[in-house]
Design a protein around this motif. Structure first.
Motif, PDB file in Angstrom:
ATOM      1  N   PHE A  61      80.320 -46.183  80.265  1.00 55.14           N
ATOM      2  CA  PHE A  61      81.217 -45.293  79.537  1.00 55.14           C
ATOM      3  C   PHE A  61      82.596 -45.911  79.332  1.00 55.14           C
ATOM      4  O   PHE A  61      83.208 -45.773  78.279  1.00 55.14           O
ATOM      5  CB  PHE A  61      81.354 -43.977  80.317  1.00 55.14           C
ATOM      6  N   GLU A  62      83.103 -46.627  80.337  1.00 55.77           N
ATOM      7  CA  GLU A  62      84.503 -47.055  80.314  1.00 55.77           C
ATOM      8  C   GLU A  62      84.719 -48.394  79.623  1.00 55.77           C
ATOM      9  O   GLU A  62      85.838 -48.911  79.601  1.00 55.77           O
ATOM     10  CB  GLU A  62      85.035 -47.133  81.757  1.00 55.77           C
ATOM     11  N   VAL A  63      83.661 -48.977  79.048  1.00 53.86           N
ATOM     12  CA  VAL A  63      83.764 -50.301  78.442  1.00 53.86           C
ATOM     13  C   VAL A  63      83.364 -50.234  76.970  1.00 53.86           C
ATOM     14  O   VAL A  63      82.397 -49.557  76.612  1.00 53.86           O
ATOM     15  CB  VAL A  63      82.853 -51.317  79.176  1.00 53.86           C
ATOM     16  N   MET A  64      84.127 -50.920  76.121  1.00 59.32           N
ATOM     17  CA  MET A  64      83.735 -51.052  74.718  1.00 59.32           C
ATOM     18  C   MET A  64      82.635 -52.103  74.619  1.00 59.32           C
ATOM     19  O   MET A  64      82.865 -53.285  74.887  1.00 59.32           O
ATOM     20  CB  MET A  64      84.930 -51.470  73.879  1.00 59.32           C
ATOM     21  N   GLN A  65      81.427 -51.682  74.273  1.00 55.74           N
ATOM     22  CA  GLN A  65      80.279 -52.584  74.202  1.00 55.74           C
ATOM     23  C   GLN A  65      79.860 -52.724  72.735  1.00 55.74           C
ATOM     24  O   GLN A  65      79.256 -51.817  72.158  1.00 55.74           O
ATOM     25  CB  GLN A  65      79.125 -52.044  75.048  1.00 55.74           C
ATOM     26  N   SER A  66      80.185 -53.872  72.140  1.00 56.85           N
ATOM     27  CA  SER A  66      79.872 -54.123  70.739  1.00 56.85           C
ATOM     28  C   SER A  66      78.500 -54.777  70.628  1.00 56.85           C
ATOM     29  O   SER A  66      78.241 -55.806  71.260  1.00 56.85           O
ATOM     30  CB  SER A  66      80.934 -55.035  70.110  1.00 56.85           C
ATOM     31  N   LEU A  67      77.625 -54.169  69.846  1.00 53.48           N
ATOM     32  CA  LEU A  67      76.275 -54.685  69.655  1.00 53.48           C
ATOM     33  C   LEU A  67      76.134 -55.287  68.258  1.00 53.48           C
ATOM     34  O   LEU A  67      76.735 -54.800  67.297  1.00 53.48           O
ATOM     35  CB  LEU A  67      75.245 -53.567  69.819  1.00 53.48           C
ATOM     36  N   VAL A  68      75.353 -56.335  68.171  1.00 51.60           N
ATOM     37  CA  VAL A  68      75.051 -56.969  66.894  1.00 51.60           C
ATOM     38  C   VAL A  68      73.533 -57.023  66.743  1.00 51.60           C
ATOM     39  O   VAL A  68      72.823 -57.426  67.670  1.00 51.60           O
ATOM     40  CB  VAL A  68      75.650 -58.391  66.806  1.00 51.60           C
ATOM     41  N   PHE A  69      73.043 -56.592  65.591  1.00 53.16           N
ATOM     42  CA  PHE A  69      71.607 -56.576  65.308  1.00 53.16           C
ATOM     43  C   PHE A  69      71.330 -57.529  64.148  1.00 53.16           C
ATOM     44  O   PHE A  69      71.971 -57.442  63.096  1.00 53.16           O
ATOM     45  CB  PHE A  69      71.151 -55.164  64.929  1.00 53.16           C
ATOM     46  N   ARG A  70      70.381 -58.424  64.323  1.00 49.71           N
ATOM     47  CA  ARG A  70      70.003 -59.349  63.267  1.00 49.71           C
ATOM     48  C   ARG A  70      68.499 -59.238  63.025  1.00 49.71           C
ATOM     49  O   ARG A  70      67.712 -59.208  63.976  1.00 49.71           O
ATOM     50  CB  ARG A  70      70.391 -60.782  63.611  1.00 49.71           C
ATOM     51  N   VAL A  71      68.143 -59.186  61.759  1.00 47.34           N
ATOM     52  CA  VAL A  71      66.736 -59.067  61.378  1.00 47.34           C
ATOM     53  C   VAL A  71      66.317 -60.358  60.682  1.00 47.34           C
ATOM     54  O   VAL A  71      67.040 -60.873  59.815  1.00 47.34           O
ATOM     55  CB  VAL A  71      66.513 -57.858  60.456  1.00 47.34           C
ATOM     56  N   TYR A  72      65.156 -60.885  61.082  1.00 48.48           N
ATOM     57  CA  TYR A  72      64.656 -62.146  60.535  1.00 48.48           C
ATOM     58  C   TYR A  72      63.258 -61.952  59.950  1.00 48.48           C
ATOM     59  O   TYR A  72      62.468 -61.123  60.429  1.00 48.48           O
ATOM     60  CB  TYR A  72      64.585 -63.218  61.624  1.00 48.48           C
ATOM     61  N   ASP A  73      62.978 -62.722  58.913  1.00 51.78           N
ATOM     62  CA  ASP A  73      61.618 -62.834  58.374  1.00 51.78           C
ATOM     63  C   ASP A  73      60.982 -64.052  59.040  1.00 51.78           C
ATOM     64  O   ASP A  73      61.405 -65.187  58.825  1.00 51.78           O
ATOM     65  CB  ASP A  73      61.668 -63.006  56.859  1.00 51.78           C
ATOM     66  N   VAL A  74      59.987 -63.811  59.881  1.00 54.06           N
ATOM     67  CA  VAL A  74      59.357 -64.889  60.646  1.00 54.06           C
ATOM     68  C   VAL A  74      58.305 -65.564  59.776  1.00 54.06           C
ATOM     69  O   VAL A  74      57.387 -64.914  59.249  1.00 54.06           O
ATOM     70  CB  VAL A  74      58.733 -64.349  61.942  1.00 54.06           C
ATOM     71  N   ASP A  75      58.424 -66.860  59.631  1.00 54.54           N
ATOM     72  CA  ASP A  75      57.511 -67.627  58.781  1.00 54.54           C
ATOM     73  C   ASP A  75      56.095 -67.581  59.334  1.00 54.54           C
ATOM     74  O   ASP A  75      55.875 -67.543  60.553  1.00 54.54           O
ATOM     75  CB  ASP A  75      57.994 -69.080  58.700  1.00 54.54           C
TER      76      ASP A  75
ATOM     77  N   LYS B 220      54.571 -59.360  51.776  1.00 56.73           N
ATOM     78  CA  LYS B 220      55.875 -58.825  52.152  1.00 56.73           C
ATOM     79  C   LYS B 220      56.429 -59.587  53.359  1.00 56.73           C
ATOM     80  O   LYS B 220      55.728 -60.359  54.014  1.00 56.73           O
ATOM     81  CB  LYS B 220      55.753 -57.334  52.467  1.00 56.73           C
ATOM     82  N   SER B 221      57.701 -59.338  53.656  1.00 54.39           N
ATOM     83  CA  SER B 221      58.356 -60.005  54.796  1.00 54.39           C
ATOM     84  C   SER B 221      57.692 -59.607  56.105  1.00 54.39           C
ATOM     85  O   SER B 221      57.065 -58.542  56.222  1.00 54.39           O
ATOM     86  CB  SER B 221      59.840 -59.640  54.839  1.00 54.39           C
ATOM     87  N   ASP B 222      57.832 -60.485  57.098  1.00 59.06           N
ATOM     88  CA  ASP B 222      57.304 -60.251  58.444  1.00 59.06           C
ATOM     89  C   ASP B 222      58.506 -60.139  59.398  1.00 59.06           C
ATOM     90  O   ASP B 222      58.905 -61.116  60.038  1.00 59.06           O
ATOM     91  CB  ASP B 222      56.395 -61.408  58.872  1.00 59.06           C
TER      92      ASP B 222
END
Length: 642
Positions: A124-138, A81-83
């Motif tokens: 609280f007063e700032v729009m903080q956009s988060l990005v999540f990336r998932v990788y399969d480590v060889d 399976k993926s790692d």
């Protein structure tokens, strides 16, 4: 000596642990105008943050730990399976991504639960956009530190994004997202989900317990020739290496050998634990910075609690003389007159308890805006999609507040226009309905705004009183029903108001309600007349009946002056964005200070305070007034600056 200045004026002040509300009010008032521009670029209010932190409060921002897990990930490996490994980014104003952290690699799993947390500071007063990336480590990289992995050499398992506000406003503090291909263009819809990613947020404050001490000393040695000693205390903690680190300093009390200092507040996070040793050093203040040692004693908070319970004092000591091993015991004693502990709740605690912010908007449709069909109009809808000044203000302020409103249905009004075959209206529903004023989401406001432009005739004059009264009615009804809601009304206008006294009457009447009014001025009008609403000089607004506003409710910020000070032209430092962030910071400051110190708006905010907190609040806290409770903020915005 740590935390003690050599100059007389600075050296006599308390530092960090001890706070005088009067000192803070004076400092806040003197620095207020500086922070209007400074905080806009910094995204924070240093004076207010320092004050809150010195009292043990962490309400305006929180350290957050993100825990990640995934399910049903794609299997990219042939024989196993993926790692998977997850990487978290924050999106900056220019669209670039800044990496916040990486999890560990979980071997052979399509449903990983990562152990490594990712830290982020929540504002609280700032729009903080988060990005999540998932990788399969060889497999060949399994022995490489995750920080050293080159992500372009790993296979992508998908990407997800959201605002941090969307996570922390959930009652469970957990938010599940669909993973999609991260190479999809903006706005493209994924063909299918690549799995689920669940993000859980927890505050990483180690302790919310604050101890307040009132300490006195008796029979101190007199070190001055023509007067008595001028004593002050320095409290330090002992770190693992054995050295002492100053935590706070009391004020200097002049000519007193039996001083009682103002309350000192210590957060458990500051001192380590209740059993951690603290050194109390008493000095005689000298203007040249060479302060005389009057004695010291080492005690933990637990020891101090026992001293308070017993009413007994503890002798002070002097370091052992040269050639001696034992310190000299003095007849001077230290007493703990008061020892109280309280739990200090953060902004996120109140959100979790059900408190909400509700956004409302009112748009100026007076003829001075210009014909919407022509490009020189402030209401011109650019075919390229570039937002006009009104749209920009709605997006900036509403974009931050929308996540704190559970149903995201926002009242939206227009004023100063003539509906088809009708008289001029100074408060009409932007959606065209005669029965209800709410629209769905920020996009609903934008749609209703553009529709209204096609269905009304711009007229005048510019009157604020009607829309303020409409907003106050909603806030009053919510208060009467016992709801834990705070309302923010955004008024966007291009002209000087012509019902000044009626506006003042409406604001004074609304000052008892859970309501803030944010006024954004667009275009090139002269807004100087609005300075009459500015209460920075200490004059509260007065109604025609002679009633004064319950709170300082007006702040005037000339946008053109702010723009010149910032001297920023890049869109990511757009002064409108920064000023709107400053508005929200002022609003949150008001709200949090009201909750914490019980600066009550006729019972609303007290209802928001958990009973365990209200029981601990002292009379000093309940009556502490801080110059951070602005209700009305006027922001003139240049048309050309948008």
């Amino acid at each position: 000596m740590g935390n003690c200045f050599s100059d007389t004026s600075g050296g006599r002040m308390a530092v960090n642990g001890a706070t005088s509300s009067e000192d803070y009010n004076n400092h806040s008032h003197q620095k207020h105008h500086h922070h209007q521009s400074q905080a806009a670029s910094d995204g924070g209010n240093d004076a207010l943050d320092l004050f809150l932190r010195s009292r043990g409060y962490y309400g305006l921002y929180s350290r957050i730990q993100l825990s990640l897990s995934a399910s049903s990930l794609s299997d990219r490996d042939v024989l196993s399976k993926s790692d998977p490994m997850a990487v978290v980014y924050i999106k900056r104003g220019d669209g670039t991504l800044e990496e916040l952290g990486r999890t560990e690699v979980v071997l052979n799993s399509l449903n990983p639960m990562w152990i490594v947390k990712v830290n982020v500071t929540y504002h609280f007063e700032v729009m903080q956009s988060l990005v999540f990336r998932v990788y399969d480590v060889d497999t060949q990289f399994h022995n490489v530190d995750v920080k050293m992995l080159k992500l372009d050499e790993q296979q992508s398992l998908g990407e997800a994004s959201c605002a941090l506000s969307e996570i922390v406003t959930k009652s469970s503090r957990s938010f599940t997202l669909d993973l999609v291909r991260h190479d999809l263009s903006a706005g493209s819809k994924p063909l299918h989900s690549l799995g689920k990613l669940t993000v859980h947020a927890e505050e990483s404050i180690s302790s919310k317990i604050t101890t307040e001490l009132v300490v006195k000393c008796t029979e101190l040695e007199n070190k001055d020739v023509f007067s008595k000693s001028d004593p002050f205390l320095v409290i330090s903690k002992i770190v693992e290496s054995g050295i002492s680190i100053p935590v706070c300093k009391t004020e200097v009390i002049k000519n007193d050998l039996n001083p009682t200092w103002k309350p000192v507040s210590l957060n458990i996070q500051q001192v380590g634990s209740k059993d951690s040793p603290l050194i109390f050093e008493c000095f005689n203040f000298n203007g040249n910075g060479k302060h005389d040692v009057l004695g010291n004693v080492q005690k933990s908070l637990l020891d101090l609690e026992r001293l308070n319970s017993s009413g007994e004092g503890e002798n002070l000591f002097l370091p052992p003389p040269v050639g001696h091993d034992k310190p000299k015991v003095l007849k001077s004693k230290i007493f703990v007159e008061r020892f109280t502990e309280s739990v200090q709740y953060t902004f996120l605690d109140y959100l979790a308890a059900g408190c909400e912010l509700n956004f409302m908007v009112a748009v100026d449709f007076t003829a001075s805006n210009g014909n919407p069909r022509f490009p020189d109009s402030l209401h011109y809808i650019d075919p390229s999609g570039r937002p006009n000044a009104y749209q920009k203000a709605i997006l900036d302020v509403g974009g931050v507040l929308q996540f704190y409103d559970s149903d995201r249905r926002f009242p939206a009004w227009g004023f100063g226009a003539r509906p088809i075959d009708g008289p001029v209206s100074h408060c009409f529903n932007l959606n065209g309905s005669s029965n209800y004023c709410e629209v769905d989401g920020i996009q609903g406001i934008m749609t209703a705004y553009m529709s209204a432009l096609m269905n009304v005739s711009l007229a005048g004059p510019t009157l604020f009183g009607h829309v303020i009264t409409a907003a106050a009615t909603i806030a009053s009804q919510s208060l009467a029903e016992g709801r834990q809601k705070y309302f923010v009304l955004l008024i966007i206008t291009d002209g000087v108001i012509t019902d000044l006294q009626e506006t003042k009457d409406a604001i004074v009447k609304a000052s008892d309600l859970p309501l803030s009014i944010l006024i954004v001025g667009v275009g090139g009008a002269d807004f100087k007349e609005m300075e009459v609403l500015d209460a920075d000089k200490g004059d509260r607004l007065e109604s025609t009946t002679g009633r004064l506003s319950s709170r300082d409710i007006v702040q005037f910020v000339p946008f053109r002056d702010v723009q010149r000070e910032l001297n920023l032209s890049d869109d990511i430092f757009n002064p409108i964005v920064n000023e709107c962030r400053l508005i929200i910071l002022c609003c949150s400051s008001l709200w949090m200070m009201s909750i914490i110190f019980g600066y009550s708006t006729r019972g609303f905010l007290d209802a928001c305070v958990p009973s365990s907190l209200s029981q601990h609040r002292s009379s000093e806290q309940r009556h502490c007034e801080v110059n951070a409770n602005d209700l009305v903020v006027i922001l003139p915005v240049e048309k050309s600056g948008v």
